[in-house]
Scaffold this motif. Structure first.
Motif, PDB file in Angstrom:
ATOM      1  N   VAL A  94      -1.658  20.979  13.350  1.00  0.00           N
ATOM      2  CA  VAL A  94      -2.332  20.264  12.268  1.00  0.00           C
ATOM      3  C   VAL A  94      -1.328  19.876  11.187  1.00  0.00           C
ATOM      4  CG1 VAL A  94      -4.572  21.377  12.626  1.00  0.00           C
ATOM      5  CG2 VAL A  94      -2.943  22.402  11.066  1.00  0.00           C
ATOM      6  N   ILE A  95      -1.649  18.796  10.515  1.00  0.00           N
ATOM      7  CA  ILE A  95      -0.919  18.402   9.313  1.00  0.00           C
ATOM      8  C   ILE A  95      -1.727  18.941   8.146  1.00  0.00           C
ATOM      9  CG2 ILE A  95      -0.121  16.477   7.901  1.00  0.00           C
ATOM     10  CD1 ILE A  95       0.056  14.834  10.518  1.00  0.00           C
ATOM     11  N   ILE A  96      -1.078  19.692   7.283  1.00  0.00           N
ATOM     12  CA  ILE A  96      -1.744  20.260   6.108  1.00  0.00           C
ATOM     13  C   ILE A  96      -1.695  19.209   5.007  1.00  0.00           C
ATOM     14  CG2 ILE A  96      -1.704  22.112   4.403  1.00  0.00           C
ATOM     15  CD1 ILE A  96      -0.127  23.742   6.572  1.00  0.00           C
ATOM     16  N   CYS A  97      -2.863  18.880   4.482  1.00  0.00           N
ATOM     17  CA  CYS A  97      -2.959  17.836   3.462  1.00  0.00           C
ATOM     18  C   CYS A  97      -3.704  18.345   2.239  1.00  0.00           C
ATOM     19  CB  CYS A  97      -3.722  16.623   3.997  1.00  0.00           C
ATOM     20  SG  CYS A  97      -2.887  15.770   5.335  1.00  0.00           S
ATOM     21  N   GLY A 154       4.751  28.339  -2.766  1.00  0.00           N
ATOM     22  CA  GLY A 154       4.461  29.231  -3.878  1.00  0.00           C
ATOM     23  C   GLY A 154       3.171  28.903  -4.615  1.00  0.00           C
ATOM     24  N   LYS A 155       2.331  28.074  -4.029  1.00  0.00           N
ATOM     25  CA  LYS A 155       1.069  27.673  -4.675  1.00  0.00           C
ATOM     26  C   LYS A 155      -0.155  28.178  -3.931  1.00  0.00           C
ATOM     27  CE  LYS A 155       3.158  23.611  -6.736  1.00  0.00           C
ATOM     28  NZ  LYS A 155       3.118  22.163  -6.912  1.00  0.00           N
ATOM     29  N   GLY A 156       0.061  29.008  -2.902  1.00  0.00           N
ATOM     30  CA  GLY A 156      -1.054  29.580  -2.158  1.00  0.00           C
ATOM     31  C   GLY A 156      -1.483  28.792  -0.933  1.00  0.00           C
ATOM     32  N   TYR A 157      -0.840  27.665  -0.663  1.00  0.00           N
ATOM     33  CA  TYR A 157      -1.231  26.860   0.497  1.00  0.00           C
ATOM     34  C   TYR A 157      -0.825  27.536   1.806  1.00  0.00           C
ATOM     35  CZ  TYR A 157      -1.563  23.277  -3.136  1.00  0.00           C
ATOM     36  OH  TYR A 157      -1.855  22.572  -4.278  1.00  0.00           O
TER      37      TYR A 157
END
Length: 171
Positions: A28-31, A92-95
Motif C-alpha cells: 500500500v501507499i500511505i497517504c 516522528g508524527k505517529g504515522y
C-alpha cells in the motif's frame, strides 16, 4: 529503505520495484488526506461546494508499506516480512506506528499469518526503539552487514507471533 547503492533509479529499477510490490501479500501507499482549503471550510459555502472541493483535492503520499512472503512454496509456514518506508518529513508524527498496527491487524486477522518479521538498520535509532514498543521481539542481528556513510552497522531482526499480537489486542 534499501541497502542497495544509492543512485538515481533507472526505468528498469522502477519497473522491477513495481513488479516486486505486485508480488507482495499486501502493498500500500500511505497517504494523508489533504488539508481543507480556507474556501471550502468557510461558513458561507454550502455542503455541496465543500464536498466537491474534497473530491478535487488529492491525497498526499508519504510512504510505502508492504507485507511479503517467501513465495508460494512456503505458504504453509504462515510467515511474512513487513517493510515500511516514510518520507523524512513524515517521520516522528505517529504515522509509522499507525500503519504498522493496521498491517499487523490485517496480517493476523485477514491473511492468517502466524509470524510477521522485520529488520532494521542499526543506525535507525527511532525504529530500534519503536518496534519493541509495538510488541516486536528482537530475534537477532546480522553483524556489520550494512555499510552506510563510511561505517558498518548491524541489521537488527524483529518478529511478532500471532499469540503475542492477540495478547496485545486483548489488553
Amino acid at each position: 529503505m534499501s541497502p542497495a547503492l544509492q543512485r538515481p533509479a533507472s526505468k528498469k529499477n522502477i519497473e522491477s520495484f513495481i513488479k516486486d510490490m505486485e508480488g507482495c501479500l499486501l502493498a500500500v501507499i500511505i497517504c494523508l488526506r489533504p488539508e481543507p482549503s480556507e474556501e471550502s471550510s468557510s461558513p458561507n459555502n454550502d455542503a455541496q461546494t465543500s464536498e466537491q472541493a474534497s473530491k478535487e483535492a488529492k491525497n498526499v503520499p508519504i510512504g510505502l508499506l508492504a507485507i511479503s512472503n517467501w513465495g508460494s512454496g512456503f505458504n504453509r509456514h504462515r510467515r511474512a516480512s513487513l517493510g515500511l518506508s516514510l518520507k523524512e518529513e513524515s517521520r516522528g508524527k505517529g504515522y509509522g506506528p499507525e500503519a504498522i498496527n493496521w498491517a499487523l491487524d490485517w496480517a493476523f486477522q485477514c491473511a492468517g499469518l502466524h509470524k510477521v518479521s522485520l529488520g532494521c538498520f542499526g543506525f535507525n535509532h527511532h525504529a530500534l526503539g519503536l518496534y519493541p514498543r509495538l510488541g516486536f521481539v528482537e530475534e537477532g542481528r546480522e553483524r556489520e552487514s550494512v555499510f552506510y556513510r563510511r561505517a558498518w552497522y548491524d541489521v537488527v531482526l524483529f518478529s511478532m507471533l500471532e499469540h503475542e499480537w492477540e495478547d496485545l489486542r486483548s489488553k
